[in-house]
Design an enzyme around this catalytic site. Structure first.
Site, PDB file in Angstrom:
ATOM      1  CB  SER A 153      34.794  20.236  72.098  1.00 55.53           C
ATOM      2  OG  SER A 153      34.510  19.668  70.865  1.00 55.53           O
ATOM      3  CG  ASP A 236      33.152  26.438  67.003  1.00 58.79           C
ATOM      4  OD1 ASP A 236      33.800  25.415  66.717  1.00 58.79           O
ATOM      5  OD2 ASP A 236      33.028  26.868  68.168  1.00 58.79           O
ATOM      6  CG  HIS A 268      36.192  23.338  67.832  1.00 63.55           C
ATOM      7  ND1 HIS A 268      34.885  23.415  68.260  1.00 63.55           N
ATOM      8  CD2 HIS A 268      36.684  22.187  68.363  1.00 63.55           C
ATOM      9  CE1 HIS A 268      34.606  22.362  68.995  1.00 63.55           C
ATOM     10  NE2 HIS A 268      35.669  21.592  69.083  1.00 63.55           N
TER      11      HIS A 268
HETATM   12  N1  LIG Z   1      38.048  14.999  62.913  1.00 67.04           N
HETATM   13  C1  LIG Z   1      38.067  16.004  63.901  1.00 67.04           C
HETATM   14  C2  LIG Z   1      39.144  15.682  64.869  1.00 67.04           C
HETATM   15  C3  LIG Z   1      38.986  16.356  66.171  1.00 67.04           C
HETATM   16  O1  LIG Z   1      37.984  16.973  66.430  1.00 67.04           O
HETATM   17  C4  LIG Z   1      40.085  16.240  67.146  1.00 67.04           C
HETATM   18  C5  LIG Z   1      41.175  15.446  66.853  1.00 67.04           C
HETATM   19  C6  LIG Z   1      42.224  15.340  67.758  1.00 67.04           C
HETATM   20  C7  LIG Z   1      42.164  16.006  68.945  1.00 67.04           C
HETATM   21  C8  LIG Z   1      41.052  16.802  69.236  1.00 67.04           C
HETATM   22  C9  LIG Z   1      40.019  16.925  68.327  1.00 67.04           C
HETATM   23  N2  LIG Z   1      38.894  17.693  68.532  1.00 67.04           N
HETATM   24  C10 LIG Z   1      38.609  18.501  69.567  1.00 67.04           C
HETATM   25  O2  LIG Z   1      39.176  18.579  70.614  1.00 67.04           O
HETATM   26  C11 LIG Z   1      38.288  17.354  63.231  1.00 67.04           C
HETATM   27  O3  LIG Z   1      38.259  17.421  62.025  1.00 67.04           O
HETATM   28  O4  LIG Z   1      38.497  18.342  63.892  1.00 67.04           O
END
Ligand SMILES: N[C@@H](CC(=O)c1ccccc1NC=O)C(=O)O
Length: 298
Positions: A153, A236, A268
């Site tokens: 990511s 994704d 994801h």
């Molecule tokens: N607002 C994001 C939040 C997010 O990506 C995320 C939140 C907490 C821990 C990890 C995250 N994303 C990827 O590792 C979502 O909707 O996925």
């Protein structure tokens, strides 16, 4: 699908909310499960590997890394440096050792890098930190036979930025043999106007400077021999899938050794979580890449 510039803010924010696209769970649940999987996986890694924890790679408090070593480390050992994701604002190296078990059991060391997430760190700081972490490892462990990168990511973007580094400003030029970029973001411009940028506060110039898709000539110049695997999850979002496809195509057009992996039945989050499992398709892709590239063809 509309071009991101034509999307309303609401649609763009949905495209850049990975948790809204999982087919396994609801959005809050999938994030909670992700945090648990990575933390528990990292705890397990600490119990099966020898560890060197909080090794500094710079002067800053946050400039530390954890090394997971095989029980019998060899001289010409392979090392994989993992750069965690979390939208440049979540996670740390404490949740980033989960992929170590199937690798250390094969004599491969895993390094989990910490960097200053936002709001403490800006994009420029994070890019500088991951670059310096790789330079520092290569300098300290000059006997290792091969260095590989893996990023998820936001960490996919940071890993791609490492590959796109002009190393003439550093004491070493790391010879990175391969990189696995998982569900990354390679063009930062679309996220500028979204909630993702609230803590980052990137300007357009900041985003341009740190977008790997705009730095392909730099990657070609400094990482020509590096094999790149661009990985995306089947579930994704269309925007994330477009980002991976377009970065892959840009590398391919530049004549780099690159392949594309669209991992079926993953989202994801579990696309990376499952690297803790030796039977997972992507674990096998990573091991095959190492086998292919670490033999000398002289
Ligand atoms: N607002 C994001 C939040 C997010 O990506 C995320 C939140 C907490 C821990 C990890 C995250 N994303 C990827 O590792 C979502 O909707 O996925």
């Amino acid at each position: 699908m509309a071009h991101w510039k034509e999307m309303k803010k609401e649609e763009l924010e949905k495209q850049y909310s990975p948790s809204m696209w999982s087919h396994r769970m609801g959005k809050d649940e999938v994030i909670t499960a992700h945090v648990t999987a990575l933390s528990e996986g990292t705890k397990k890694a600490g119990s099966v590997a020898q560890t060197l924890l909080n090794v500094p790679y710079g002067e800053g408090d946050g400039e530390k890394l954890d090394i997971y070593l095989p029980v019998c480390p060899s001289q010409g050992m392979t090392m994989i440096i993992y750069i965690h994701g979390g939208y440049w604002q979540f996670f740390s190296k404490e949740e980033s050792g989960f992929m170590a078990p199937p690798l250390v059991s094969r004599g491969i060391a895993v390094v989990a890098v910490d960097y200053d997430i936002a709001p403490k760190g800006s994009m420029d700081v994070m890019v500088s930190q991951v670059r310096r972490s790789v330079a520092s490892i290569v300098q300290q462990y000059s006997h290792i036979s091969g260095v590989y990168l893996c990023g998820h990511s936001a960490g996919g973007q940071l890993a791609a930025m490492v590959l796109s580094t002009d190393w003439s400003q550093y004491k070493v030029t790391p010879n990175i043999k391969g990189a696995v970029l998982v569900s990354g973001i390679y063009d930062l411009l679309p996220i500028i106007s979204t909630y993702v940028n609230d803590p980052l506060k990137m300007t357009e110039e900041d985003a341009v400077r740190s977008s790997p898709v705009l730095l392909v000539p730099m990657l070609k110049r400094w990482s020509t021999g590096c094999e790149v695997v661009v990985v995306v999850a089947e579930h994704d979002s269309p925007e994330f899938r477009r980002q991976s496809r377009e970065y892959f195509q840009a590398l391919e057009c530049a004549g780099l050794k690159v392949s594309f992996e669209d991992v079926s039945n993953t989202d994801h989050f579990n696309v990376i979580e499952q690297l803790s499992d030796e039977d997972y398709h992507l674990t096998q892709v990573l091991l095959k890449m190492i086998r292919r590239t670490s033999v000398s063809h002289t």
